[in-house]
Design an enzyme around this catalytic site. Structure first.
Site, PDB file in Angstrom:
ATOM      1  N   SER A   7       0.847  -1.223   0.287  1.00 24.36           N
ATOM      2  CA  SER A   7      -0.027   0.029   0.019  1.00 24.36           C
ATOM      3  C   SER A   7       0.854   1.196   0.005  1.00 24.36           C
ATOM      4  CB  SER A   7      -0.747   0.143   1.101  1.00 24.36           C
ATOM      5  OG  SER A   7      -1.544   1.243   1.389  1.00 24.36           O
ATOM      6  N   HIS A  32      -1.031  -1.405  -3.979  1.00 22.70           N
ATOM      7  CA  HIS A  32      -2.306  -1.007  -3.657  1.00 22.70           C
ATOM      8  C   HIS A  32      -2.505   0.613  -3.373  1.00 22.70           C
ATOM      9  CE1 HIS A  32      -6.296  -1.789  -1.152  1.00 22.70           C
ATOM     10  NE2 HIS A  32      -5.607  -0.783  -0.177  1.00 22.70           N
ATOM     11  N   ASP A  34      -4.591   3.626  -2.595  1.00 17.42           N
ATOM     12  CA  ASP A  34      -5.742   4.111  -1.710  1.00 17.42           C
ATOM     13  C   ASP A  34      -6.337   5.848  -2.014  1.00 17.42           C
ATOM     14  OD1 ASP A  34      -6.203   2.086   0.425  1.00 17.42           O
ATOM     15  OD2 ASP A  34      -4.123   2.483   0.912  1.00 17.42           O
ATOM     16  N   MET A  36      -8.934   8.279  -1.357  1.00 15.25           N
ATOM     17  CA  MET A  36     -10.059   8.924  -0.160  1.00 15.25           C
ATOM     18  C   MET A  36     -10.320  10.291  -0.648  1.00 15.25           C
ATOM     19  SD  MET A  36      -7.417   7.917   3.097  1.00 15.25           S
ATOM     20  CE  MET A  36      -6.477   6.644   3.223  1.00 15.25           C
ATOM     21  N   HIS A  65      -8.048   1.102  -4.401  1.00 13.38           N
ATOM     22  CA  HIS A  65      -9.117   0.946  -3.189  1.00 13.38           C
ATOM     23  C   HIS A  65      -9.734   2.234  -3.063  1.00 13.38           C
ATOM     24  CE1 HIS A  65      -9.793   0.432   1.535  1.00 13.38           C
ATOM     25  NE2 HIS A  65     -10.846   0.602   0.676  1.00 13.38           N
ATOM     26  N   MET A  67     -11.915   4.885  -1.364  1.00 16.78           N
ATOM     27  CA  MET A  67     -12.730   5.171  -0.185  1.00 16.78           C
ATOM     28  C   MET A  67     -13.454   6.577  -0.429  1.00 16.78           C
ATOM     29  SD  MET A  67      -9.919   3.869   2.881  1.00 16.78           S
ATOM     30  CE  MET A  67      -8.663   3.713   1.520  1.00 16.78           C
ATOM     31  N   MET A 136     -11.867  -4.895   5.609  1.00 18.53           N
ATOM     32  CA  MET A 136     -10.946  -3.969   6.280  1.00 18.53           C
ATOM     33  C   MET A 136     -10.674  -4.372   7.816  1.00 18.53           C
ATOM     34  SD  MET A 136     -10.364  -1.335   4.160  1.00 18.53           S
ATOM     35  CE  MET A 136      -9.241  -0.471   5.544  1.00 18.53           C
ATOM     36  N   GLY A 141      -9.217   4.738   6.221  1.00 19.40           N
ATOM     37  CA  GLY A 141      -8.905   6.079   6.198  1.00 19.40           C
ATOM     38  C   GLY A 141      -7.488   6.542   6.655  1.00 19.40           C
ATOM     39  N   GLY A 144      -1.304   2.588   9.516  1.00 18.22           N
ATOM     40  CA  GLY A 144      -0.414   2.350  10.868  1.00 18.22           C
ATOM     41  C   GLY A 144      -1.434   2.343  12.071  1.00 18.22           C
ATOM     42  N   ASP A 174      -6.789  -5.881   4.597  1.00 24.75           N
ATOM     43  CA  ASP A 174      -6.229  -4.153   4.583  1.00 24.75           C
ATOM     44  C   ASP A 174      -6.232  -3.684   5.802  1.00 24.75           C
ATOM     45  OD1 ASP A 174      -5.186  -2.176   3.526  1.00 24.75           O
ATOM     46  OD2 ASP A 174      -7.015  -1.623   2.453  1.00 24.75           O
ATOM     47  N   GLY A 175      -5.075  -3.431   6.393  1.00 21.54           N
ATOM     48  CA  GLY A 175      -4.985  -2.708   7.755  1.00 21.54           C
ATOM     49  C   GLY A 175      -4.330  -3.596   8.803  1.00 21.54           C
ATOM     50  N   SER A 197       2.524   0.137   6.124  1.00 20.24           N
ATOM     51  CA  SER A 197       3.674   0.565   6.934  1.00 20.24           C
ATOM     52  C   SER A 197       4.576  -0.738   7.428  1.00 20.24           C
ATOM     53  CB  SER A 197       3.219   1.114   8.313  1.00 20.24           C
ATOM     54  OG  SER A 197       2.137   0.572   9.013  1.00 20.24           O
TER      55      SER A 197
HETATM   56  C1  DX5 Z   1      -6.397   2.466   5.297  1.00 14.10           C
HETATM   57  C2  DX5 Z   1      -5.932   1.646   3.894  1.00 14.10           C
HETATM   58  C3  DX5 Z   1      -4.737   0.867   4.089  1.00 14.10           C
HETATM   59  C4  DX5 Z   1      -3.676   1.428   4.795  1.00 14.10           C
HETATM   60  C5  DX5 Z   1      -2.891   0.179   5.426  1.00 14.10           C
HETATM   61  O1  DX5 Z   1      -7.638   2.969   5.203  1.00 14.10           O
HETATM   62  O2  DX5 Z   1      -6.899   1.425   3.202  1.00 14.10           O
HETATM   63  O3  DX5 Z   1      -4.735   0.393   2.697  1.00 14.10           O
HETATM   64  O4  DX5 Z   1      -2.550   1.873   3.875  1.00 14.10           O
HETATM   65  O5  DX5 Z   1      -1.963   0.809   6.189  1.00 14.10           O
HETATM   66  P1  DX5 Z   1      -1.266  -0.322   7.181  1.00 14.10           P
HETATM   67  O6  DX5 Z   1      -0.771  -1.589   6.431  1.00 14.10           O
HETATM   68  O7  DX5 Z   1      -0.110   0.395   7.596  1.00 14.10           O
HETATM   69  O8  DX5 Z   1      -2.254  -0.695   8.381  1.00 14.10           O
HETATM   70 ZN    ZN Z   2      -6.634   0.328   1.390  1.00 11.10          ZN
END
Ligand code: DX5
Ligand code: ZN
Length: 219
Positions: A7, A32, A34, A36, A65, A67, A136, A141, A144, A174-175, A197
């Site tokens: 990501s 990936h 993201d 938003m 992805h 959002m 999720m 959003g 980390g 994811d997450g 991360s």
């Molecule tokens: C969060 C994102 C994730 C995010 C994951 O809303 O959709 O893709 O980058 O980050 P880590 O792997 O650091 O939890």
């Molecule tokens: Zn994501």
């Protein structure tokens, strides 16, 4: 076997090319992205045009992805950029049906995303239209955050639901994926793993290796 999706939300945007090439060389399977909008989630990250930048940096599959409250206007644009997969949330106003159909019509893989508070049974109406279901494992959003307790039970419940329905859809998570949480997600049935991360920030090659090594322990 699983797919590791890096990501880029956690990458260094002052040197995105360096980070993406390092992750590519370290053997991640896909990237990936993201997007938003500041409405569906409070944060604003970047727009779909980052996918074009990414296409110029890597030949690996791009997994977007969205959002965003209204993903439909972005579908054709993403297809034109050479994106392989687009995931949209079950929770968007009006539901995901039309946009899932548009994603497939545009020749891309379609993903349905479920927030942590959405029951896995909410995926049922869309099973015939999806290639992957993204669970999720943190609130969407930001990166980390810590892997939510109960996530592995949700993965297993979704896998059982998909098997019962004869669905081949891949479960993506994811997450909060780290070497510590990855084995449990794999054991529960996830096959596409998003990590931000745990890949970027520091020695990318070493971090990817730590994830791969952790995955061996789930066999
Ligand atoms: C969060 C994102 C994730 C995010 C994951 O809303 O959709 O893709 O980058 O980050 P880590 O792997 O650091 O939890
Ligand atoms: Zn994501």
């Amino acid at each position: 076997m699983f797919e590791l999706c890096a990501s880029i939300l956690a990458a260094d945007f002052a040197d995105l090319a360096r980070d993406v090439r390092a992750a590519d060389a370290a053997g991640v399977d896909a990237f990936h992205i993201d997007v938003m909008d500041g409405h569906f989630v409070p944060a604003i990250s970047f727009g779909p045009m980052v996918a074009r930048t990414m296409r110029g940096l890597t030949a690996k599959p791009l997994d977007v992805h969205l959002m965003v409250e209204d993903p439909a206007p972005f579908v054709a644009e993403l297809a034109g950029m050479g994106v392989e997969r687009v995931s949209v949330h079950q929770e968007i106003p009006g539901g995901p049906g039309e946009v899932l159909a548009a994603i497939r019509c545009a020749g891309m893989g379609a993903g349905l995303v479920l927030n942590p508070d959405t029951p896995v049974t909410a995926a049922e109406p869309w099973l015939a239209q999806v290639n992957q279901i993204l669970l999720m494992t943190v609130q969407p959003g930001r990166g980390g955050q810590a892997y939510l307790p109960g996530s592995n039970d949700r993965i297993a419940a979704l896998r059982a639901l998909l098997d019962k329905a004869g669905s081949q859809a891949v479960i993506q998570v994811d997450g909060g994926i780290k070497p510590q949480t990855l084995p449990g997600a794999l054991q529960a049935g996830a096959r596409s793993i998003v990590a931000g991360s745990a890949v970027f920030g520091g020695d990318i090659a070493q971090k990817v290796q730590a994830l791969r090594r952790a995955a061996q322990t789930s066999r």
